[in-house]
Design a protein around this motif. Structure first.
Motif, PDB file in Angstrom:
ATOM      1  N   VAL A   1      -7.820   1.898  -5.918  1.00  0.00           N
ATOM      2  CA  VAL A   1      -6.915   1.138  -5.051  1.00  0.00           C
ATOM      3  C   VAL A   1      -6.454   1.969  -3.860  1.00  0.00           C
ATOM      4  O   VAL A   1      -6.094   1.426  -2.827  1.00  0.00           O
ATOM      5  N   CYS A   2      -6.459   3.283  -4.031  1.00  0.00           N
ATOM      6  CA  CYS A   2      -6.033   4.176  -2.947  1.00  0.00           C
ATOM      7  C   CYS A   2      -6.763   5.500  -3.098  1.00  0.00           C
ATOM      8  O   CYS A   2      -6.905   6.014  -4.212  1.00  0.00           O
ATOM      9  N   VAL A   3      -7.210   6.028  -1.972  1.00  0.00           N
ATOM     10  CA  VAL A   3      -7.805   7.359  -1.941  1.00  0.00           C
ATOM     11  C   VAL A   3      -7.068   8.117  -0.840  1.00  0.00           C
ATOM     12  O   VAL A   3      -7.022   7.665   0.302  1.00  0.00           O
ATOM     13  N   ALA A   4      -6.462   9.240  -1.226  1.00  0.00           N
ATOM     14  CA  ALA A   4      -5.657   9.993  -0.269  1.00  0.00           C
ATOM     15  C   ALA A   4      -5.973  11.477  -0.364  1.00  0.00           C
ATOM     16  O   ALA A   4      -6.171  12.017  -1.453  1.00  0.00           O
TER      17      ALA A   4
ATOM     18  N   GLY B  58       8.340  23.337  -4.564  1.00  0.00           N
ATOM     19  CA  GLY B  58       7.133  22.698  -4.075  1.00  0.00           C
ATOM     20  C   GLY B  58       7.520  21.638  -3.056  1.00  0.00           C
ATOM     21  O   GLY B  58       8.579  21.021  -3.175  1.00  0.00           O
ATOM     22  N   VAL B  59       6.677  21.444  -2.044  1.00  0.00           N
ATOM     23  CA  VAL B  59       6.957  20.443  -1.020  1.00  0.00           C
ATOM     24  C   VAL B  59       5.684  19.677  -0.668  1.00  0.00           C
ATOM     25  O   VAL B  59       4.582  20.207  -0.749  1.00  0.00           O
ATOM     26  N   ASN B  60       5.877  18.410  -0.309  1.00  0.00           N
ATOM     27  CA  ASN B  60       4.795  17.636   0.276  1.00  0.00           C
ATOM     28  C   ASN B  60       4.634  18.141   1.703  1.00  0.00           C
ATOM     29  O   ASN B  60       5.614  18.232   2.444  1.00  0.00           O
ATOM     30  N   TYR B  61       3.411  18.458   2.100  1.00  0.00           N
ATOM     31  CA  TYR B  61       3.189  19.005   3.425  1.00  0.00           C
ATOM     32  C   TYR B  61       2.554  17.982   4.366  1.00  0.00           C
ATOM     33  O   TYR B  61       2.544  18.164   5.567  1.00  0.00           O
ATOM     34  N   GLY B  62       2.023  16.901   3.807  1.00  0.00           N
ATOM     35  CA  GLY B  62       1.452  15.861   4.661  1.00  0.00           C
ATOM     36  C   GLY B  62       0.211  15.250   4.053  1.00  0.00           C
ATOM     37  O   GLY B  62      -0.132  15.495   2.899  1.00  0.00           O
ATOM     38  N   LEU B  63      -0.430  14.445   4.858  1.00  0.00           N
ATOM     39  CA  LEU B  63      -1.639  13.738   4.452  1.00  0.00           C
ATOM     40  C   LEU B  63      -2.679  13.876   5.553  1.00  0.00           C
ATOM     41  O   LEU B  63      -2.342  13.793   6.735  1.00  0.00           O
ATOM     42  N   ASN B  64      -3.916  14.090   5.170  1.00  0.00           N
ATOM     43  CA  ASN B  64      -4.989  14.130   6.156  1.00  0.00           C
ATOM     44  C   ASN B  64      -5.649  12.771   6.324  1.00  0.00           C
ATOM     45  O   ASN B  64      -6.038  12.394   7.404  1.00  0.00           O
ATOM     46  N   ARG B  65      -5.787  12.039   5.224  1.00  0.00           N
ATOM     47  CA  ARG B  65      -6.494  10.765   5.264  1.00  0.00           C
ATOM     48  C   ARG B  65      -6.009   9.917   4.095  1.00  0.00           C
ATOM     49  O   ARG B  65      -5.877  10.402   2.980  1.00  0.00           O
ATOM     50  N   VAL B  66      -5.779   8.644   4.367  1.00  0.00           N
ATOM     51  CA  VAL B  66      -5.362   7.698   3.333  1.00  0.00           C
ATOM     52  C   VAL B  66      -6.109   6.391   3.560  1.00  0.00           C
ATOM     53  O   VAL B  66      -6.191   5.909   4.693  1.00  0.00           O
ATOM     54  N   ARG B  67      -6.621   5.832   2.472  1.00  0.00           N
ATOM     55  CA  ARG B  67      -7.246   4.511   2.539  1.00  0.00           C
ATOM     56  C   ARG B  67      -6.749   3.681   1.369  1.00  0.00           C
ATOM     57  O   ARG B  67      -6.722   4.154   0.232  1.00  0.00           O
ATOM     58  N   PHE B  68      -6.360   2.444   1.651  1.00  0.00           N
ATOM     59  CA  PHE B  68      -5.982   1.484   0.623  1.00  0.00           C
ATOM     60  C   PHE B  68      -7.211   0.612   0.378  1.00  0.00           C
ATOM     61  O   PHE B  68      -7.474  -0.329   1.130  1.00  0.00           O
ATOM     62  N   VAL B  69      -7.973   0.939  -0.632  1.00  0.00           N
ATOM     63  CA  VAL B  69      -9.306   0.395  -0.843  1.00  0.00           C
ATOM     64  C   VAL B  69      -9.293  -0.986  -1.498  1.00  0.00           C
ATOM     65  O   VAL B  69     -10.170  -1.809  -1.241  1.00  0.00           O
ATOM     66  N   ALA B  70      -8.295  -1.243  -2.336  1.00  0.00           N
ATOM     67  CA  ALA B  70      -8.229  -2.523  -3.057  1.00  0.00           C
ATOM     68  C   ALA B  70      -6.765  -2.860  -3.329  1.00  0.00           C
ATOM     69  O   ALA B  70      -5.919  -1.959  -3.393  1.00  0.00           O
TER      70      ALA B  70
ATOM     71  N   LEU C 176      -7.552  15.787  -3.371  1.00  0.00           N
ATOM     72  CA  LEU C 176      -8.096  14.440  -3.276  1.00  0.00           C
ATOM     73  C   LEU C 176      -7.483  13.669  -4.438  1.00  0.00           C
ATOM     74  O   LEU C 176      -7.705  14.006  -5.602  1.00  0.00           O
ATOM     75  N   VAL C 177      -6.670  12.674  -4.099  1.00  0.00           N
ATOM     76  CA  VAL C 177      -5.999  11.865  -5.113  1.00  0.00           C
ATOM     77  C   VAL C 177      -6.644  10.478  -5.094  1.00  0.00           C
ATOM     78  O   VAL C 177      -6.584   9.772  -4.086  1.00  0.00           O
ATOM     79  N   THR C 178      -7.268  10.116  -6.196  1.00  0.00           N
ATOM     80  CA  THR C 178      -7.909   8.815  -6.326  1.00  0.00           C
ATOM     81  C   THR C 178      -7.082   7.989  -7.305  1.00  0.00           C
ATOM     82  O   THR C 178      -7.015   8.319  -8.492  1.00  0.00           O
ATOM     83  N   VAL C 179      -6.427   6.944  -6.790  1.00  0.00           N
ATOM     84  CA  VAL C 179      -5.578   6.098  -7.621  1.00  0.00           C
ATOM     85  C   VAL C 179      -6.412   4.932  -8.126  1.00  0.00           C
ATOM     86  O   VAL C 179      -6.994   4.176  -7.326  1.00  0.00           O
ATOM     87  N   GLU C 180      -6.457   4.807  -9.451  1.00  0.00           N
ATOM     88  CA  GLU C 180      -7.255   3.774 -10.105  1.00  0.00           C
ATOM     89  C   GLU C 180      -6.361   2.693 -10.692  1.00  0.00           C
ATOM     90  O   GLU C 180      -5.247   2.982 -11.116  1.00  0.00           O
TER      91      GLU C 180
ATOM     92  N   GLY D 125       0.830  -1.208   0.000  1.00  0.00           N
ATOM     93  CA  GLY D 125       0.000   0.000   0.000  1.00  0.00           C
ATOM     94  C   GLY D 125       0.861   1.252   0.000  1.00  0.00           C
ATOM     95  O   GLY D 125       0.590   2.223  -0.723  1.00  0.00           O
ATOM     96  N   PHE D 126       1.945   1.217   0.782  1.00  0.00           N
ATOM     97  CA  PHE D 126       2.808   2.394   0.847  1.00  0.00           C
ATOM     98  C   PHE D 126       3.588   2.627  -0.445  1.00  0.00           C
ATOM     99  O   PHE D 126       3.984   3.753  -0.730  1.00  0.00           O
ATOM    100  N   LEU D 127       3.783   1.576  -1.248  1.00  0.00           N
ATOM    101  CA  LEU D 127       4.370   1.769  -2.577  1.00  0.00           C
ATOM    102  C   LEU D 127       3.393   2.576  -3.434  1.00  0.00           C
ATOM    103  O   LEU D 127       3.782   3.544  -4.096  1.00  0.00           O
ATOM    104  N   THR D 128       2.139   2.196  -3.402  1.00  0.00           N
ATOM    105  CA  THR D 128       1.122   2.956  -4.136  1.00  0.00           C
ATOM    106  C   THR D 128       1.111   4.408  -3.672  1.00  0.00           C
ATOM    107  O   THR D 128       1.119   5.337  -4.481  1.00  0.00           O
ATOM    108  N   LEU D 129       1.123   4.609  -2.363  1.00  0.00           N
ATOM    109  CA  LEU D 129       1.117   5.970  -1.822  1.00  0.00           C
ATOM    110  C   LEU D 129       2.366   6.747  -2.227  1.00  0.00           C
ATOM    111  O   LEU D 129       2.298   7.948  -2.503  1.00  0.00           O
ATOM    112  N   SER D 130       3.503   6.059  -2.307  1.00  0.00           N
ATOM    113  CA  SER D 130       4.753   6.745  -2.657  1.00  0.00           C
ATOM    114  C   SER D 130       4.771   7.230  -4.103  1.00  0.00           C
ATOM    115  O   SER D 130       5.654   8.009  -4.483  1.00  0.00           O
ATOM    116  N   LEU D 131       3.810   6.822  -4.905  1.00  0.00           N
ATOM    117  CA  LEU D 131       3.710   7.304  -6.287  1.00  0.00           C
ATOM    118  C   LEU D 131       3.061   8.679  -6.375  1.00  0.00           C
ATOM    119  O   LEU D 131       3.091   9.308  -7.439  1.00  0.00           O
TER     120      LEU D 131
END
Length: 154
Positions: free
Chosen positions: A140-143, A86-98, A128-132, A63-69
């Motif tokens: 597969v991931c909603v972050a 530009g910088v990544n500032y963080g995440l509020n919510r992450v779900r590995f759906v599939a 809102l990033v929806t990974v399909e 799941g964290f590989l998917t998130l690292s993309l």
């Protein structure tokens, strides 16, 4: 790729799907490199023979590989002209759906949920990033990802 000419254009896009990335293939070699880098050598990721007999019928990506993309998806979907950094500032919510079976192709849908200026010359965006996964109706991931950009025009 969506190009914003100013922070004002970013702010005008709140609530909109801004971009959809190209597809990215996930190989067993990539999964193994991620396992080596993180120390997560669980067999469902790294042992193709055993994983073929397991609950997913094949090795799956971490799941964290998917998130690292996410940074790759960000870089390929939008740009803000004049940005110096530009910088990544963080995440509020992450779900590995599939699960993401080996050799899957993934892409991301990028929806700007919120944006606000950060002084002196920045903007913070909530995406809102929806990974399909290609061929699947379920993401597969909603972050909810926070990103900051600095240096562009107002």
């Amino acid at each position: 790729m969506k190009t914003f000419r100013s922070y004002s254009e970013v702010l005008a896009s709140i609530g909109q799907e801004v971009a959809v990335s190209d597809w990215i293939a996930i190989s067993q070699a990539q999964i193994q490199m991620f396992a080596d880098a993180t120390g997560d050598q669980q067999w469902i990721h790294t042992d193709p023979e055993r994983a073929a007999k397991g609950p997913f019928g094949a090795p799956i990506a971490h799941g964290f590989l998917t998130l690292s993309l996410l940074p790759r998806f960000f870089e390929s979907t939008f740009a803000i002209e004049g940005t110096k950094m530009g910088v990544n500032y963080g995440l509020n919510r992450v779900r590995f759906v599939a699960p993401v079976p080996v050799n899957s192709r993934l892409r991301a849908r990028m929806t700007l949920q919120h944006a606000e200026r950060v002084e002196p010359d920045g903007i913070q965006m909530t995406w809102l990033v929806t990974v399909e996964r290609e061929g699947s109706d379920k993401p597969v991931c909603v972050a909810e990802s926070l990103a900051r950009s600095f240096g562009a025009a107002a």
